[in-house]
Design a protein around this motif. Structure first.
Motif, PDB file in Angstrom:
ATOM      1  N   LEU A  76       2.988  -0.907 -14.579  1.00  0.00           N
ATOM      2  CA  LEU A  76       3.498  -0.021 -13.531  1.00  0.00           C
ATOM      3  C   LEU A  76       4.915  -0.445 -13.124  1.00  0.00           C
ATOM      4  CD1 LEU A  76       0.333   0.066 -11.216  1.00  0.00           C
ATOM      5  CD2 LEU A  76       1.024   1.804 -12.873  1.00  0.00           C
ATOM      6  N   SER A  77       5.703   0.521 -12.677  1.00  0.00           N
ATOM      7  CA  SER A  77       7.026   0.210 -12.145  1.00  0.00           C
ATOM      8  C   SER A  77       6.855  -0.506 -10.799  1.00  0.00           C
ATOM      9  CB  SER A  77       7.837   1.492 -11.949  1.00  0.00           C
ATOM     10  OG  SER A  77       7.297   2.250 -10.876  1.00  0.00           O
ATOM     11  N   SER A  78       7.925  -1.109 -10.297  1.00  0.00           N
ATOM     12  CA  SER A  78       7.800  -1.839  -9.025  1.00  0.00           C
ATOM     13  C   SER A  78       7.441  -0.897  -7.881  1.00  0.00           C
ATOM     14  CB  SER A  78       9.058  -2.638  -8.708  1.00  0.00           C
ATOM     15  OG  SER A  78      10.129  -1.795  -8.407  1.00  0.00           O
ATOM     16  N   SER A  79       7.966   0.328  -7.863  1.00  0.00           N
ATOM     17  CA  SER A  79       7.602   1.263  -6.788  1.00  0.00           C
ATOM     18  C   SER A  79       6.147   1.713  -6.937  1.00  0.00           C
ATOM     19  CB  SER A  79       8.544   2.467  -6.753  1.00  0.00           C
ATOM     20  OG  SER A  79       8.393   3.262  -7.904  1.00  0.00           O
ATOM     21  N   GLU A  80       5.676   1.860  -8.175  1.00  0.00           N
ATOM     22  CA  GLU A  80       4.263   2.220  -8.393  1.00  0.00           C
ATOM     23  C   GLU A  80       3.345   1.076  -7.966  1.00  0.00           C
ATOM     24  OE1 GLU A  80       4.545   5.270 -12.201  1.00  0.00           O
ATOM     25  OE2 GLU A  80       4.593   3.101 -12.577  1.00  0.00           O
ATOM     26  N   ARG A  81       3.783  -0.151  -8.149  1.00  0.00           N
ATOM     27  CA  ARG A  81       2.979  -1.310  -7.722  1.00  0.00           C
ATOM     28  C   ARG A  81       2.814  -1.326  -6.207  1.00  0.00           C
ATOM     29  NH1 ARG A  81       5.705  -6.051 -11.470  1.00  0.00           N
ATOM     30  NH2 ARG A  81       5.248  -5.031 -13.442  1.00  0.00           N
ATOM     31  N   ILE A  82       3.877  -0.987  -5.504  1.00  0.00           N
ATOM     32  CA  ILE A  82       3.815  -0.934  -4.037  1.00  0.00           C
ATOM     33  C   ILE A  82       2.878   0.190  -3.603  1.00  0.00           C
ATOM     34  CG2 ILE A  82       5.159  -0.427  -1.958  1.00  0.00           C
ATOM     35  CD1 ILE A  82       7.537  -1.869  -3.431  1.00  0.00           C
ATOM     36  N   THR A  83       3.016   1.349  -4.227  1.00  0.00           N
ATOM     37  CA  THR A  83       2.136   2.481  -3.912  1.00  0.00           C
ATOM     38  C   THR A  83       0.692   2.126  -4.216  1.00  0.00           C
ATOM     39  OG1 THR A  83       3.909   4.072  -4.344  1.00  0.00           O
ATOM     40  CG2 THR A  83       1.655   4.912  -4.425  1.00  0.00           C
ATOM     41  N   LEU A  84       0.454   1.487  -5.359  1.00  0.00           N
ATOM     42  CA  LEU A  84      -0.900   1.061  -5.728  1.00  0.00           C
ATOM     43  C   LEU A  84      -1.488   0.154  -4.659  1.00  0.00           C
ATOM     44  CD1 LEU A  84      -3.379   0.361  -7.478  1.00  0.00           C
ATOM     45  CD2 LEU A  84      -1.944  -1.339  -8.626  1.00  0.00           C
ATOM     46  N   ALA A  85      -0.741  -0.847  -4.227  1.00  0.00           N
ATOM     47  CA  ALA A  85      -1.258  -1.784  -3.229  1.00  0.00           C
ATOM     48  C   ALA A  85      -1.643  -1.049  -1.947  1.00  0.00           C
ATOM     49  CB  ALA A  85      -0.226  -2.872  -2.937  1.00  0.00           C
ATOM     50  N   LYS A  86      -0.801  -0.134  -1.504  1.00  0.00           N
ATOM     51  CA  LYS A  86      -1.086   0.610  -0.273  1.00  0.00           C
ATOM     52  C   LYS A  86      -2.332   1.480  -0.419  1.00  0.00           C
ATOM     53  CE  LYS A  86       3.733   0.778   1.267  1.00  0.00           C
ATOM     54  NZ  LYS A  86       4.912   1.649   1.507  1.00  0.00           N
ATOM     55  N   LEU A  87      -2.412   2.221  -1.518  1.00  0.00           N
ATOM     56  CA  LEU A  87      -3.547   3.136  -1.702  1.00  0.00           C
ATOM     57  C   LEU A  87      -4.840   2.370  -1.989  1.00  0.00           C
ATOM     58  CD1 LEU A  87      -1.836   6.062  -3.659  1.00  0.00           C
ATOM     59  CD2 LEU A  87      -2.234   5.835  -1.185  1.00  0.00           C
ATOM     60  N   ALA A  88      -4.756   1.271  -2.734  1.00  0.00           N
ATOM     61  CA  ALA A  88      -5.955   0.461  -2.987  1.00  0.00           C
ATOM     62  C   ALA A  88      -6.468  -0.160  -1.690  1.00  0.00           C
ATOM     63  CB  ALA A  88      -5.659  -0.621  -4.021  1.00  0.00           C
ATOM     64  N   ALA A  89      -5.557  -0.603  -0.824  1.00  0.00           N
ATOM     65  CA  ALA A  89      -5.963  -1.182   0.462  1.00  0.00           C
ATOM     66  C   ALA A  89      -6.688  -0.141   1.311  1.00  0.00           C
ATOM     67  CB  ALA A  89      -4.746  -1.730   1.197  1.00  0.00           C
ATOM     68  N   SER A 116      -2.885  -7.985   4.343  1.00  0.00           N
ATOM     69  CA  SER A 116      -1.800  -8.575   3.555  1.00  0.00           C
ATOM     70  C   SER A 116      -0.827  -7.508   3.057  1.00  0.00           C
ATOM     71  CB  SER A 116      -2.359  -9.393   2.385  1.00  0.00           C
ATOM     72  OG  SER A 116      -2.886  -8.555   1.390  1.00  0.00           O
ATOM     73  N   VAL A 117      -1.301  -6.308   2.811  1.00  0.00           N
ATOM     74  CA  VAL A 117      -0.435  -5.220   2.334  1.00  0.00           C
ATOM     75  C   VAL A 117       0.377  -4.619   3.474  1.00  0.00           C
ATOM     76  CG1 VAL A 117      -0.430  -2.874   1.354  1.00  0.00           C
ATOM     77  CG2 VAL A 117      -1.874  -4.652   0.338  1.00  0.00           C
ATOM     78  N   PHE A 118      -0.287  -4.319   4.597  1.00  0.00           N
ATOM     79  CA  PHE A 118       0.372  -3.589   5.679  1.00  0.00           C
ATOM     80  C   PHE A 118       0.846  -4.450   6.851  1.00  0.00           C
ATOM     81  CE2 PHE A 118      -2.128  -0.132   3.717  1.00  0.00           C
ATOM     82  CZ  PHE A 118      -1.128   0.813   3.562  1.00  0.00           C
ATOM     83  N   GLY A 119       0.338  -5.674   6.944  1.00  0.00           N
ATOM     84  CA  GLY A 119       0.674  -6.489   8.107  1.00  0.00           C
ATOM     85  C   GLY A 119      -0.018  -5.986   9.365  1.00  0.00           C
ATOM     86  N   ILE A 120      -1.080  -5.244   9.176  1.00  0.00           N
ATOM     87  CA  ILE A 120      -1.866  -4.668  10.279  1.00  0.00           C
ATOM     88  C   ILE A 120      -3.310  -5.091  10.070  1.00  0.00           C
ATOM     89  CG2 ILE A 120      -2.712  -2.507  11.296  1.00  0.00           C
ATOM     90  CD1 ILE A 120      -0.101  -1.189  10.256  1.00  0.00           C
ATOM     91  N   ARG A 121      -3.926  -5.605  11.122  1.00  0.00           N
ATOM     92  CA  ARG A 121      -5.314  -6.045  11.020  1.00  0.00           C
ATOM     93  C   ARG A 121      -6.259  -4.876  11.279  1.00  0.00           C
ATOM     94  NH1 ARG A 121      -7.164  -9.685  15.362  1.00  0.00           N
ATOM     95  NH2 ARG A 121      -9.229  -8.844  15.509  1.00  0.00           N
ATOM     96  N   PRO A 122      -7.077  -4.509  10.288  1.00  0.00           N
ATOM     97  CA  PRO A 122      -8.051  -3.443  10.527  1.00  0.00           C
ATOM     98  C   PRO A 122      -9.299  -3.991  11.216  1.00  0.00           C
ATOM     99  CG  PRO A 122      -8.142  -4.100   8.232  1.00  0.00           C
ATOM    100  CD  PRO A 122      -7.076  -4.933   8.902  1.00  0.00           C
ATOM    101  N   ILE A 123      -9.758  -3.251  12.185  1.00  0.00           N
ATOM    102  CA  ILE A 123     -10.942  -3.629  12.954  1.00  0.00           C
ATOM    103  C   ILE A 123     -11.916  -2.460  12.921  1.00  0.00           C
ATOM    104  CG2 ILE A 123     -11.813  -4.222  15.258  1.00  0.00           C
ATOM    105  CD1 ILE A 123      -8.944  -5.381  15.770  1.00  0.00           C
TER     106      ILE A 123
END
Length: 181
Positions: free
Chosen positions: A101-114, A168-175
């Motif tokens: 994956l390209s670097s922008s696709e890797r970032i998108t992947l991390a966000k959507l996988a999270a 770790s991806v968003f810097g936001i703690r999900p509760i």
């Protein structure tokens, strides 16, 4: 074709899209990425048709090997990677599917996988015990409120287990919070 669980897929899809929509200002993704998330949520468990063990791997293989109309090869790879990382594993350079994956696709992947990990955790039992009733973003916390008529302990435990990657991806703690009543 792959004998997937349509009720579970629908539940994960709805929860994932609600989380995506609530985080629009945070993730900076658009309608096309939302659609990719939707398709990945529908297909994330199709690997169970091949094997319950490592189903995420088989989901990936089935998606990349299939013709899915309306998606470029890059988008199909992104969908397959979201399915691959929906349950566990951290995207890394050790995985050939990730390094393609390209670097922008890797970032998108991390966000959507999270996002899909949290949505999948909310229906861990595949019994639709927990219904998402609200999402509140407050500072560095994302509070996801559920209602449940049956014991959602498995969902709560799984959610807490999956929360670390999201944070770790968003810097936001999900509760995950169970609605009283």
């Amino acid at each position: 074709k792959y004998s997937y669980d349509p009720e579970h897929a629908r539940h994960v899809e709805e929860s994932a899209l609600q989380i995506f929509d609530r985080l629009t200002k945070v993730h900076g993704l658009g309608p096309r990425e939302r659609f990719i998330l939707k398709v990945a949520a529908i297909l994330h468990d199709i690997g169970k048709f091949v094997s319950l063990r490592k189903h995420y791997f088989y989901s990936y293989r089935l998606i990349v090997s299939s013709d899915i109309l309306g998606f470029s090869e890059e988008e199909k790879d992104l969908i397959a990677n979201i399915a691959y990382y929906h349950s566990k594993g951290t995207p890394s350079g050790a995985d050939a599917n990730f390094t393609n994956l390209s670097s922008s696709e890797r970032i998108t992947l991390a966000k959507l996988a999270a996002i899909i990990r949290l949505a999948d955790a909310i229906d861990r039992s595949h019994l639709q015990k927990a219904t998402l009733t609200g999402i509140t973003l407050s500072g560095e916390e994302l509070v996801i409120t559920i209602s449940a008529e049956r014991d959602p302990s498995l969902e709560e435990w799984t959610f807490h287990d999956k929360a670390e990657f999201f944070e770790s991806v968003f810097g936001i703690r999900p509760i995950l919070k169970r609605q009283a009543g």
